[in-house]
Design an enzyme around this catalytic site. Sequence first.
Site, PDB file in Angstrom:
ATOM      1  N   ILE A  10       0.965  -1.319   0.250  1.00 46.29           N
ATOM      2  CA  ILE A  10      -0.134  -0.061  -0.102  1.00 46.29           C
ATOM      3  C   ILE A  10       0.903   1.297  -0.034  1.00 46.29           C
ATOM      4  O   ILE A  10       0.526   2.404  -0.464  1.00 46.29           O
ATOM      5  CB  ILE A  10      -0.872   0.135   1.156  1.00 46.29           C
ATOM      6  CG1 ILE A  10      -2.289   0.942   0.820  1.00 46.29           C
ATOM      7  CG2 ILE A  10      -0.492   0.242   2.470  1.00 46.29           C
ATOM      8  CD1 ILE A  10      -3.271   0.746   1.688  1.00 46.29           C
ATOM      9  N   GLY A  31       3.273  -3.954  11.300  1.00 44.00           N
ATOM     10  CA  GLY A  31       2.442  -4.200  10.074  1.00 44.00           C
ATOM     11  C   GLY A  31       2.490  -3.014   9.395  1.00 44.00           C
ATOM     12  O   GLY A  31       3.533  -2.510   8.787  1.00 44.00           O
ATOM     13  N   VAL A  32       1.084  -2.744   8.571  1.00 43.30           N
ATOM     14  CA  VAL A  32       1.112  -1.647   7.760  1.00 43.30           C
ATOM     15  C   VAL A  32       1.133  -0.346   8.149  1.00 43.30           C
ATOM     16  O   VAL A  32       1.840   0.446   7.698  1.00 43.30           O
ATOM     17  CB  VAL A  32      -0.290  -1.972   7.014  1.00 43.30           C
ATOM     18  CG1 VAL A  32      -1.579  -1.493   7.793  1.00 43.30           C
ATOM     19  CG2 VAL A  32      -0.434  -1.074   5.683  1.00 43.30           C
ATOM     20  N   ASP A  33       1.031  -0.306   9.710  1.00 45.55           N
ATOM     21  CA  ASP A  33       1.103   0.993  10.163  1.00 45.55           C
ATOM     22  C   ASP A  33       2.975   1.278  10.266  1.00 45.55           C
ATOM     23  O   ASP A  33       3.520   2.178   9.883  1.00 45.55           O
ATOM     24  CB  ASP A  33       0.867   0.745  11.748  1.00 45.55           C
ATOM     25  CG  ASP A  33       0.771   2.073  12.520  1.00 45.55           C
ATOM     26  OD1 ASP A  33       0.993   3.144  11.828  1.00 45.55           O
ATOM     27  OD2 ASP A  33       0.480   1.775  13.602  1.00 45.55           O
ATOM     28  N   SER A 121      -7.605  -4.725  10.567  1.00 48.90           N
ATOM     29  CA  SER A 121      -7.626  -5.653  11.755  1.00 48.90           C
ATOM     30  C   SER A 121      -7.428  -6.992  11.237  1.00 48.90           C
ATOM     31  O   SER A 121      -7.356  -7.956  12.378  1.00 48.90           O
ATOM     32  CB  SER A 121      -9.313  -5.670  12.241  1.00 48.90           C
ATOM     33  OG  SER A 121      -9.433  -4.502  12.870  1.00 48.90           O
ATOM     34  N   GLY A 123      -4.501  -8.456  10.349  1.00 48.97           N
ATOM     35  CA  GLY A 123      -3.145  -8.907  10.825  1.00 48.97           C
ATOM     36  C   GLY A 123      -2.961  -9.058  12.418  1.00 48.97           C
ATOM     37  O   GLY A 123      -3.648 -10.056  12.747  1.00 48.97           O
ATOM     38  N   VAL A 124      -2.228  -8.215  12.904  1.00 49.00           N
ATOM     39  CA  VAL A 124      -1.964  -8.361  14.535  1.00 49.00           C
ATOM     40  C   VAL A 124      -3.163  -8.323  15.142  1.00 49.00           C
ATOM     41  O   VAL A 124      -3.395  -9.062  16.325  1.00 49.00           O
ATOM     42  CB  VAL A 124      -1.160  -6.944  14.804  1.00 49.00           C
ATOM     43  CG1 VAL A 124      -1.036  -6.901  16.312  1.00 49.00           C
ATOM     44  CG2 VAL A 124       0.302  -6.887  14.155  1.00 49.00           C
ATOM     45  N   TYR A 125      -4.310  -7.660  14.826  1.00 50.86           N
ATOM     46  CA  TYR A 125      -5.700  -7.745  15.509  1.00 50.86           C
ATOM     47  C   TYR A 125      -6.519  -8.918  15.199  1.00 50.86           C
ATOM     48  O   TYR A 125      -7.634  -8.995  15.978  1.00 50.86           O
ATOM     49  CB  TYR A 125      -6.344  -6.394  15.221  1.00 50.86           C
ATOM     50  CG  TYR A 125      -5.825  -5.065  15.765  1.00 50.86           C
ATOM     51  CD1 TYR A 125      -4.773  -5.338  16.835  1.00 50.86           C
ATOM     52  CD2 TYR A 125      -6.465  -3.777  15.628  1.00 50.86           C
ATOM     53  CE1 TYR A 125      -4.145  -4.245  17.522  1.00 50.86           C
ATOM     54  CE2 TYR A 125      -6.100  -2.821  16.303  1.00 50.86           C
ATOM     55  CZ  TYR A 125      -4.994  -2.828  17.274  1.00 50.86           C
ATOM     56  OH  TYR A 125      -4.487  -1.825  17.969  1.00 50.86           O
TER      57      TYR A 125
HETATM   58  N1  AR6 Z   1       0.708  -3.045   2.273  1.00 51.65           N
HETATM   59  C1  AR6 Z   1      -0.506  -3.633   2.350  1.00 51.65           C
HETATM   60  N2  AR6 Z   1      -0.982  -4.347   3.539  1.00 51.65           N
HETATM   61  C2  AR6 Z   1      -0.283  -4.671   4.278  1.00 51.65           C
HETATM   62  C3  AR6 Z   1       1.151  -4.053   4.487  1.00 51.65           C
HETATM   63  C4  AR6 Z   1       1.479  -3.063   3.318  1.00 51.65           C
HETATM   64  N3  AR6 Z   1       2.856  -2.596   3.169  1.00 51.65           N
HETATM   65  N4  AR6 Z   1       1.864  -4.606   5.588  1.00 51.65           N
HETATM   66  C5  AR6 Z   1       0.978  -5.603   6.035  1.00 51.65           C
HETATM   67  N5  AR6 Z   1      -0.368  -5.550   5.429  1.00 51.65           N
HETATM   68  P1  AR6 Z   1      -1.876  -5.173  10.406  1.00 51.65           P
HETATM   69  P2  AR6 Z   1      -4.311  -4.690  12.166  1.00 51.65           P
HETATM   70  C6  AR6 Z   1      -1.376  -6.359   5.691  1.00 51.65           C
HETATM   71  O1  AR6 Z   1      -1.392  -6.173  11.556  1.00 51.65           O
HETATM   72  O2  AR6 Z   1      -4.643  -6.010  12.204  1.00 51.65           O
HETATM   73  C7  AR6 Z   1      -0.041  -2.464  14.060  1.00 51.65           C
HETATM   74  O3  AR6 Z   1       1.020  -2.545  15.031  1.00 51.65           O
HETATM   75  C8  AR6 Z   1      -1.332  -7.512   6.620  1.00 51.65           C
HETATM   76  O4  AR6 Z   1      -0.763  -8.557   5.877  1.00 51.65           O
HETATM   77  O5  AR6 Z   1      -1.091  -4.060   9.653  1.00 51.65           O
HETATM   78  O6  AR6 Z   1      -5.202  -3.784  11.957  1.00 51.65           O
HETATM   79  C9  AR6 Z   1      -0.933  -1.308  14.770  1.00 51.65           C
HETATM   80  O7  AR6 Z   1       0.064   0.042  15.168  1.00 51.65           O
HETATM   81  C10 AR6 Z   1      -2.835  -7.670   7.086  1.00 51.65           C
HETATM   82  O8  AR6 Z   1      -3.292  -8.598   6.089  1.00 51.65           O
HETATM   83  O9  AR6 Z   1      -2.884  -4.391  11.060  1.00 51.65           O
HETATM   84  C11 AR6 Z   1      -1.638  -1.701  15.478  1.00 51.65           C
HETATM   85  O10 AR6 Z   1      -1.244  -1.922  16.729  1.00 51.65           O
HETATM   86  C12 AR6 Z   1      -3.284  -6.230   7.002  1.00 51.65           C
HETATM   87  O11 AR6 Z   1      -2.473  -5.425   6.414  1.00 51.65           O
HETATM   88  C13 AR6 Z   1      -2.141  -3.061  14.763  1.00 51.65           C
HETATM   89  O12 AR6 Z   1      -1.039  -3.499  14.465  1.00 51.65           O
HETATM   90  C14 AR6 Z   1      -3.501  -5.730   8.413  1.00 51.65           C
HETATM   91  O13 AR6 Z   1      -2.577  -5.950   9.479  1.00 51.65           O
HETATM   92  C15 AR6 Z   1      -3.331  -3.037  14.018  1.00 51.65           C
HETATM   93  O14 AR6 Z   1      -3.495  -4.445  13.593  1.00 51.65           O
END
Ligand code: AR6
Length: 178
Positions: A10, A31-33, A121, A123-125
């Site tokens: 993204i 993660g994405v953050d 939500s 990924g980590v969540y």
């Molecule tokens: N581009 C697109 N999607 C991605 C990328 C990227 N570069 N990187 C990861 N994903 P998550 P959550 C996907 O864990 O579950 C953080 O620490 C990933 O594979 O990023 O909402 C925040 O600070 C997954 O399918 O977000 C919060 O503490 C999706 O993005 C917590 O994680 C979401 O995964 C939020 O958890």
Amino acid sequence: MDITLVQGDITEQRVDAVVNAANSSLMGGGGVDGAIHRAGGPEILRECRRLRDTSHPDGLPAGDAVATTAGRMPATWVIHTVGPVYSASEDRSSTLASCYRRSLEVAEELNAAVVAFPAVSAGVYGWPMDSAADIAVRSTLAFSPASSNTLSEVRFVLFSRDAYEAFARALEPTSGPA
Ligand code: AR6
């Protein structure tokens, strides 16, 4: 408004706004953050700190959304939303749906045309991907744009093949019972 699917990163999307799956602190994470803050650089965190110091002293509640610059990313804005942590015992789907609705409202306020979402939500969540995809697609389709609406495309950017396929299934027209 078109809904499109892309498998990829993204942070590389040339869109008006990318949505970040943040946490309530708005201070970054994994993660994405983490990827968004790394790609966009320190300006994003600076604006997040400013939001904490002014409009959001207690952080951003789950289901809400707020915008900052996208820093060095090709996008113009980051819309930070906070997804709910998945719970098997409590139905938090309306909070996840609210992430999409509120992010699209903020996108409209910015006059954005193209908005990219990750699977909030999922990924980590811990939200199961098929259900996360279903809620993402339904809440986007249910979004009623304001009359001044400028939104032309909502792009779901999925990191993995599995996530992409879950979103593709969620977008398929339902064929009804056999
Ligand atoms: N581009 C697109 N999607 C991605 C990328 C990227 N570069 N990187 C990861 N994903 P998550 P959550 C996907 O864990 O579950 C953080 O620490 C990933 O594979 O990023 O909402 C925040 O600070 C997954 O399918 O977000 C919060 O503490 C999706 O993005 C917590 O994680 C979401 O995964 C939020 O958890």
